[in-house]
Design a protein around this motif. Sequence first.
Motif, PDB file in Angstrom:
ATOM      1  N   ASN A 181       0.958  -1.769  -0.260  1.00 17.79           N
ATOM      2  CA  ASN A 181       0.602   0.481  -0.255  1.00 17.79           C
ATOM      3  C   ASN A 181       0.455   1.419  -0.247  1.00 17.79           C
ATOM      4  O   ASN A 181       1.683   1.517   0.816  1.00 17.79           O
ATOM      5  N   ILE A 182       0.842   2.107  -1.603  1.00 20.41           N
ATOM      6  CA  ILE A 182       1.465   3.138  -1.314  1.00 20.41           C
ATOM      7  C   ILE A 182       0.407   4.444  -1.294  1.00 20.41           C
ATOM      8  O   ILE A 182       0.076   4.620  -2.125  1.00 20.41           O
ATOM      9  N   PRO A 183       0.507   4.979  -0.054  1.00 17.61           N
ATOM     10  CA  PRO A 183       0.133   6.358  -0.235  1.00 17.61           C
ATOM     11  C   PRO A 183       0.821   7.335  -0.282  1.00 17.61           C
ATOM     12  O   PRO A 183       2.076   7.123   0.445  1.00 17.61           O
ATOM     13  N   PHE A 184       0.403   8.490  -0.648  1.00 15.20           N
ATOM     14  CA  PHE A 184       0.906   9.014  -0.939  1.00 15.20           C
ATOM     15  C   PHE A 184      -0.296  10.902  -1.352  1.00 15.20           C
ATOM     16  O   PHE A 184      -0.966  11.147  -0.935  1.00 15.20           O
ATOM     17  N   GLY A 208      -6.631  10.690   3.715  1.00 13.22           N
ATOM     18  CA  GLY A 208      -6.882  11.630   2.940  1.00 13.22           C
ATOM     19  C   GLY A 208      -5.189  11.011   2.000  1.00 13.22           C
ATOM     20  O   GLY A 208      -5.123  10.135   1.119  1.00 13.22           O
ATOM     21  N   GLY A 209      -5.337  11.940   0.670  1.00 12.17           N
ATOM     22  CA  GLY A 209      -4.166  11.986  -0.541  1.00 12.17           C
ATOM     23  C   GLY A 209      -5.069  10.183  -0.995  1.00 12.17           C
ATOM     24  O   GLY A 209      -5.516  10.230  -1.503  1.00 12.17           O
ATOM     25  N   ILE A 210      -3.515   9.850  -1.441  1.00 16.81           N
ATOM     26  CA  ILE A 210      -4.066   8.677  -2.636  1.00 16.81           C
ATOM     27  C   ILE A 210      -3.043   8.268  -1.985  1.00 16.81           C
ATOM     28  O   ILE A 210      -2.286   7.747  -1.590  1.00 16.81           O
ATOM     29  N   ARG A 211      -3.934   6.564  -2.437  1.00 18.47           N
ATOM     30  CA  ARG A 211      -3.040   5.065  -1.718  1.00 18.47           C
ATOM     31  C   ARG A 211      -3.385   4.147  -2.996  1.00 18.47           C
ATOM     32  O   ARG A 211      -4.457   4.287  -3.590  1.00 18.47           O
ATOM     33  N   ALA A 212      -2.691   3.575  -3.424  1.00 16.91           N
ATOM     34  CA  ALA A 212      -2.182   3.368  -4.276  1.00 16.91           C
ATOM     35  C   ALA A 212      -1.935   1.656  -3.950  1.00 16.91           C
ATOM     36  O   ALA A 212      -0.652   1.647  -2.717  1.00 16.91           O
TER      37      ALA A 212
END
Length: 367
Positions: free
Chosen positions: A300-303, A337-341
């Motif tokens: 899981n990559i939060p950015f 919040g933000g994005i998570r891939a």
Amino acid sequence: EKKQTINFGAGPAKLPQSVLFQAQKELMDYNGIGISVLEMSHRSSDFNKIMKSTETLLRELLSIPDNYKIMFLQGGGSGQFSAVPLNLIGLKQDRCADYLVTGTWSSKAAKEAEKYGKVNVVHPKQDSYTSIPTSSSWSLTSGASYLYYCCNETVHGVEFNFIPDTHGAVLVSDMSSNFLSRPVDVSKFGLIFAGAQKNVGCAGVTVVIVREDLIGYALKDCPVVLDYQVQAENNSLYNTPPCFSIYIMGLVLDWIKNNGGVDAMETLSKKKSSMIYDIINSSNGFYTCPVDVLCQSRMNIPFRVGKAEGDEAVEKKFLERASNLGMISLKGHRSVGGIRASLYNAVTVEEAAALASYMKEFLKEHQ
Ligand code: PMP
């Protein structure tokens, strides 16, 4: 023409396409017996074979030693937040347990455990969940029943790349979101659990792998369906198990085996996640991942996009454009919040590459 959809969801998440095709093929008539797995008695010999082969595959994929029981239970990862203390906190007289709290999920687990005994968070409180407190700062409790940690924090993108040293105490790990994404030395653990809906199947079943000598210490108020002794003695059939979810997990395990096993999953996970981290790291701060490089998750990559704390208007645009390209479920968890891939086993290298290339393009346009 319908665009291809790429699912970067954090769970329930993408399943391998071949698994879905097989489930579809067998849906009306499993193995020529004339009924669906959905309609089958959990005590039938056909379902028994599904259970057995699923367990055998799992044992093989993770080289699980013979003195570990494998259970397929309901109640999700959250059910295990309760089941772990209910079954294990009584291992020692003091009824106390040590917890590492590195994100939302271990925090919830620790809070639940407080209902059943004394919980010690072994490290100084963190301001944010962006790193793993160095092990030299941990102070483990002597006489603790177990040390608990979450191997991969799905919301915060914090992953352990080492096995905590418990100095002999029983080690318990929530591996829900990185299960079977790399080899694990099971013999180092007292218990491992994982909800299936991320890396190994669909929602409904939670795998529990527990060392046999730790079974039989449940508190007397432990609900019977959560009691490891009862479930282990009954081969997870004390009550009706999540039959279809177990069947799907079996198909996924087969797919993992046919695709090179957990070693191959690890290689692929590194390749996929590096593609995304490389773009983030070379974006001059346009993309930012708040997590310490030592524990950035492969799963899981939060950015954030636009600036370190995220430019919400730009992030909205990022998500809209991604969705137009068929890339869905990239929105970060509502708490951060933000994005998570999320790049679980079933997400292909090509799909990760498609996201990387979109991120590159989006960066170019906004520089
Ligand atoms: N542990 C981890 C690491 C998770 O990611 C989740 C769910 N996202 C849970 C536990 C809780 O699982 P469930 O919703 O199945 O109870």
